[in-house]
Design a protein around this motif. Structure first.
Motif, PDB file in Angstrom:
ATOM      1  N   GLN A   1       0.827  -1.201   0.000  1.00  0.00           N
ATOM      2  CA  GLN A   1       0.000   0.000   0.000  1.00  0.00           C
ATOM      3  C   GLN A   1       0.865   1.256   0.000  1.00  0.00           C
ATOM      4  O   GLN A   1       1.484   1.601   1.001  1.00  0.00           O
ATOM      5  CB  GLN A   1      -0.938  -0.009   1.205  1.00  0.00           C
ATOM      6  CG  GLN A   1      -1.897  -1.197   1.168  1.00  0.00           C
ATOM      7  CD  GLN A   1      -2.987  -1.110   2.215  1.00  0.00           C
ATOM      8  OE1 GLN A   1      -2.703  -0.970   3.390  1.00  0.00           O
ATOM      9  NE2 GLN A   1      -4.229  -1.205   1.769  1.00  0.00           N
ATOM     10  N   PRO A   2       0.901   1.972  -1.154  1.00  0.00           N
ATOM     11  CA  PRO A   2       1.631   3.241  -1.217  1.00  0.00           C
ATOM     12  C   PRO A   2       1.030   4.284  -0.286  1.00  0.00           C
ATOM     13  O   PRO A   2      -0.051   4.078   0.292  1.00  0.00           O
ATOM     14  CB  PRO A   2       1.489   3.655  -2.696  1.00  0.00           C
ATOM     15  CG  PRO A   2       1.167   2.388  -3.426  1.00  0.00           C
ATOM     16  CD  PRO A   2       0.364   1.564  -2.457  1.00  0.00           C
TER      17      PRO A   2
ATOM     18  N   THR B   1       4.965  11.766  -1.255  1.00  0.00           N
ATOM     19  CA  THR B   1       5.760  10.547  -1.142  1.00  0.00           C
ATOM     20  C   THR B   1       7.216  10.907  -0.860  1.00  0.00           C
ATOM     21  O   THR B   1       7.800  11.731  -1.559  1.00  0.00           O
ATOM     22  CB  THR B   1       5.685   9.728  -2.432  1.00  0.00           C
ATOM     23  OG1 THR B   1       4.312   9.443  -2.713  1.00  0.00           O
ATOM     24  CG2 THR B   1       6.463   8.433  -2.314  1.00  0.00           C
TER      25      THR B   1
ATOM     26  N   PRO C   1      12.704   7.456  -1.979  1.00  0.00           N
ATOM     27  CA  PRO C   1      12.750   6.022  -1.666  1.00  0.00           C
ATOM     28  C   PRO C   1      13.952   5.607  -0.835  1.00  0.00           C
ATOM     29  O   PRO C   1      13.934   4.568  -0.219  1.00  0.00           O
ATOM     30  CB  PRO C   1      12.806   5.369  -3.061  1.00  0.00           C
ATOM     31  CG  PRO C   1      13.323   6.439  -3.967  1.00  0.00           C
ATOM     32  CD  PRO C   1      12.809   7.730  -3.410  1.00  0.00           C
TER      33      PRO C   1
ATOM     34  N   ASP D   1       9.288   1.286   5.394  1.00  0.00           N
ATOM     35  CA  ASP D   1       8.175   0.440   4.986  1.00  0.00           C
ATOM     36  C   ASP D   1       7.845  -0.485   6.154  1.00  0.00           C
ATOM     37  O   ASP D   1       8.733  -1.144   6.702  1.00  0.00           O
ATOM     38  CB  ASP D   1       8.560  -0.377   3.749  1.00  0.00           C
ATOM     39  CG  ASP D   1       8.909   0.518   2.546  1.00  0.00           C
ATOM     40  OD1 ASP D   1       8.464   1.677   2.531  1.00  0.00           O
ATOM     41  OD2 ASP D   1       9.617   0.041   1.646  1.00  0.00           O
TER      42      ASP D   1
ATOM     43  N   GLN E   1       3.901   1.947   2.914  1.00  0.00           N
ATOM     44  CA  GLN E   1       5.094   2.610   2.418  1.00  0.00           C
ATOM     45  C   GLN E   1       5.585   3.676   3.390  1.00  0.00           C
ATOM     46  O   GLN E   1       4.795   4.344   4.064  1.00  0.00           O
ATOM     47  CB  GLN E   1       4.816   3.256   1.059  1.00  0.00           C
ATOM     48  CG  GLN E   1       6.037   3.897   0.408  1.00  0.00           C
ATOM     49  CD  GLN E   1       5.687   4.661  -0.855  1.00  0.00           C
ATOM     50  OE1 GLN E   1       4.511   4.885  -1.146  1.00  0.00           O
ATOM     51  NE2 GLN E   1       6.698   5.052  -1.616  1.00  0.00           N
TER      52      GLN E   1
ATOM     53  N   THR F   1       3.819   7.128   5.004  1.00  0.00           N
ATOM     54  CA  THR F   1       2.401   6.980   5.326  1.00  0.00           C
ATOM     55  C   THR F   1       2.094   7.622   6.675  1.00  0.00           C
ATOM     56  O   THR F   1       2.819   7.418   7.658  1.00  0.00           O
ATOM     57  CB  THR F   1       2.019   5.492   5.362  1.00  0.00           C
ATOM     58  OG1 THR F   1       2.231   4.924   4.061  1.00  0.00           O
ATOM     59  CG2 THR F   1       0.568   5.295   5.765  1.00  0.00           C
TER      60      THR F   1
ATOM     61  N   ARG G   1       1.386  -2.995  -6.684  1.00  0.00           N
ATOM     62  CA  ARG G   1       2.677  -2.816  -7.353  1.00  0.00           C
ATOM     63  C   ARG G   1       3.704  -2.254  -6.375  1.00  0.00           C
ATOM     64  O   ARG G   1       3.441  -1.262  -5.693  1.00  0.00           O
ATOM     65  CB  ARG G   1       2.508  -1.863  -8.533  1.00  0.00           C
ATOM     66  CG  ARG G   1       3.800  -1.606  -9.316  1.00  0.00           C
ATOM     67  CD  ARG G   1       3.529  -0.727 -10.513  1.00  0.00           C
ATOM     68  NE  ARG G   1       2.599  -1.378 -11.425  1.00  0.00           N
ATOM     69  CZ  ARG G   1       2.164  -0.826 -12.551  1.00  0.00           C
ATOM     70  NH1 ARG G   1       2.555   0.410 -12.875  1.00  0.00           N
ATOM     71  NH2 ARG G   1       1.315  -1.477 -13.322  1.00  0.00           N
ATOM     72  N   PRO G   2       4.900  -2.861  -6.315  1.00  0.00           N
ATOM     73  CA  PRO G   2       5.941  -2.315  -5.427  1.00  0.00           C
ATOM     74  C   PRO G   2       6.350  -0.908  -5.872  1.00  0.00           C
ATOM     75  O   PRO G   2       6.350  -0.587  -7.060  1.00  0.00           O
ATOM     76  CB  PRO G   2       7.100  -3.302  -5.582  1.00  0.00           C
ATOM     77  CG  PRO G   2       6.472  -4.553  -6.114  1.00  0.00           C
ATOM     78  CD  PRO G   2       5.328  -4.100  -6.973  1.00  0.00           C
ATOM     79  N   TRP G   3       6.688  -0.056  -4.939  1.00  0.00           N
ATOM     80  CA  TRP G   3       7.121   1.302  -5.224  1.00  0.00           C
ATOM     81  C   TRP G   3       8.639   1.332  -5.374  1.00  0.00           C
ATOM     82  O   TRP G   3       9.347   0.413  -4.953  1.00  0.00           O
ATOM     83  CB  TRP G   3       6.693   2.241  -4.093  1.00  0.00           C
ATOM     84  CG  TRP G   3       6.920   1.667  -2.729  1.00  0.00           C
ATOM     85  CD1 TRP G   3       8.064   1.702  -1.987  1.00  0.00           C
ATOM     86  CD2 TRP G   3       5.964   0.927  -1.953  1.00  0.00           C
ATOM     87  NE1 TRP G   3       7.881   1.044  -0.798  1.00  0.00           N
ATOM     88  CE2 TRP G   3       6.592   0.559  -0.751  1.00  0.00           C
ATOM     89  CE3 TRP G   3       4.628   0.548  -2.163  1.00  0.00           C
ATOM     90  CZ2 TRP G   3       5.963  -0.161   0.256  1.00  0.00           C
ATOM     91  CZ3 TRP G   3       4.001  -0.175  -1.171  1.00  0.00           C
ATOM     92  CH2 TRP G   3       4.651  -0.523   0.026  1.00  0.00           C
ATOM     93  N   PRO G   4       9.168   2.376  -5.978  1.00  0.00           N
ATOM     94  CA  PRO G   4      10.632   2.471  -6.114  1.00  0.00           C
ATOM     95  C   PRO G   4      11.305   2.434  -4.741  1.00  0.00           C
ATOM     96  O   PRO G   4      10.908   3.127  -3.819  1.00  0.00           O
ATOM     97  CB  PRO G   4      10.829   3.847  -6.786  1.00  0.00           C
ATOM     98  CG  PRO G   4       9.541   4.112  -7.493  1.00  0.00           C
ATOM     99  CD  PRO G   4       8.469   3.492  -6.640  1.00  0.00           C
TER     100      PRO G   4
ATOM    101  N   TYR H   1      11.402  -0.227  -2.813  1.00  0.00           N
ATOM    102  CA  TYR H   1      10.837  -1.251  -1.931  1.00  0.00           C
ATOM    103  C   TYR H   1      11.734  -2.484  -1.927  1.00  0.00           C
ATOM    104  O   TYR H   1      12.084  -3.030  -2.977  1.00  0.00           O
ATOM    105  CB  TYR H   1       9.438  -1.635  -2.399  1.00  0.00           C
ATOM    106  CG  TYR H   1       8.879  -2.850  -1.680  1.00  0.00           C
ATOM    107  CD1 TYR H   1       8.505  -2.778  -0.346  1.00  0.00           C
ATOM    108  CD2 TYR H   1       8.750  -4.075  -2.345  1.00  0.00           C
ATOM    109  CE1 TYR H   1       8.003  -3.886   0.318  1.00  0.00           C
ATOM    110  CE2 TYR H   1       8.236  -5.187  -1.693  1.00  0.00           C
ATOM    111  CZ  TYR H   1       7.869  -5.087  -0.358  1.00  0.00           C
ATOM    112  OH  TYR H   1       7.377  -6.192   0.292  1.00  0.00           O
TER     113      TYR H   1
END
Length: 349
Positions: free
Chosen positions: A45-46, A65, A68, A153, A174, A177, A212-215, A217
């Protein structure tokens, strides 16, 4: 003869059918929550994603955001080898730098969260059931939580609202959050969806990822927050604006935030310079001459001995010794010696 299914079994089968394998029933989580089931699925969950079946509209103040590469600085005790579920290393909820935030700004609008739930009594009851409080006590419970931002994360048991009940599922939130944490530093509400959170449970050897994985992750970098050993009154946060450190009292009111020093164990933290040079120089170095008024007692004593020792020896030893000897020895002795025997004494009038 067919044995009728009980209500709990029927509800379990209904939930499995509705969630299509996303969750399961009857598996208790770390907090004793029967809805904290795994089903072999892990939801990624982003920051701003609400996820399945949100309890309320978002009450997050910001959905920006973070980079990363942001990681949580943390001390690692010598010999620490404990691991949490699924091989993830746990972090205590009281760890300085585990969470971030902006000084005097809450990451979640707690008043709006209370208002959203108050408008839906059924959701209030379901939320209160996960939180372990009564529906009437829920507003006070939420005001006692502290708004922060995740800096790593983080694995949790999230809860969506479906068919009048809270349905638990395993999720990774993520970094960045907005969450509300309790007095042990454990996340209890995800602000982007208004969902109650609880401790995670095992998701199996190879859970299927949903989302979908985030940059940036990396499953090995995901953390599991464990309750602090005792209730805490303050959290030490990292500013998401300038990387300074913030002390925040427990509770939703951020007006009492204050700046605090960087913890000494943080990698790369500069060593503070001494406030003043040492008063005693090393033995093998030359010291600067003392300023006026700073002559030591020993130096003063030596100076006094040099100045006053010889003058007193000379005046009173040589110049004044002979004058007193000659007048009283030579001048006054002979007249008394020359008085003839039987003559009148000088004392006789």
């Amino acid at each position: 003869m067919r044995t009728p299914l009980g209500p709990s079994v029927g509800a379990c089968l209904l939930s499995v059918a509705l969630l299509a394998g996303a969750t399961g029933c009857g598996v208790a989580g770390a907090d004793g929550d029967p809805a904290a089931a795994t089903g072999g699925v892990l939801h990624l969950q982003p920051v701003a994603a609400q996820g399945p079946d949100p309890f309320t509209d978002s009450t997050a103040v910001s959905t920006a955001t973070p980079p990363p590469a942001a990681r949580t600085p943390r001390p690692v005790p010598a010999g620490a080898t404990s691991v949490a579920l699924d091989g993830l290393r746990p972090l205590s909820g009281g760890t300085p730098g585990l969470y971030g935030g902006i000084q005097h700004v809450g990451s979640c609008d707690v008043t709006r969260q209370i208002g959203h739930l108050a408008a839906h009594p059924a959701r209030t009851r379901a939320f209160a059931g996960v939180a372990g409080v009564s529906a009437a006590a829920l507003p006070g419970y939420l005001r006692g939580l502290t708004p922060v931002v995740l800096r790593s994360d983080t694995r949790v048991t999230n809860h969506g609202y479906r068919d009048g009940r809270a349905a638990g599922y395993q999720a990774v939130l993520q970094a960045g959050t907005a969450v509300l944490v309790d007095d042990r530093g454990v996340p209890r509400v995800r602000c982007a969806c208004g969902n109650p959170l609880k401790a995670p449970v095992a998701a199996g050897d190879e859970p299927a990822n949903r989302g979908r994985p985030w940059p940036g992750y990396q499953p090995s970098e995901v953390v599991v927050v464990t309750p602090a050993p005792r209730a805490i009154t303050d959290l030490t946060l990292v500013s998401t604006v300038d990387d300074t450190w913030i002390g925040r009292r427990l509770g939703h009111d951020t007006r009492h935030d204050r700046s605090v020093p960087t913890p000494a164990w943080v990698a790369g933290a500069p060593t503070p310079a001494p406030s003043s040079p040492p008063t005693t120089p090393p033995a093998d170095t030359l010291s600067a001459p003392p300023s006026q008024g700073e002559v030591s007692e020993e130096a003063s004593q030596e100076a006094n001995e040099e100045v006053f020792e010889e003058p007193y020896e000379v005046p009173y030893g040589s110049p004044y010794a002979d004058p007193y000897a000659d007048p009283y020895g030579d001048l006054y002795e002979e007249p008394y010696e020359d008085v003839p025997d039987g003559g009148a004494s000088a004392d006789v009038v």
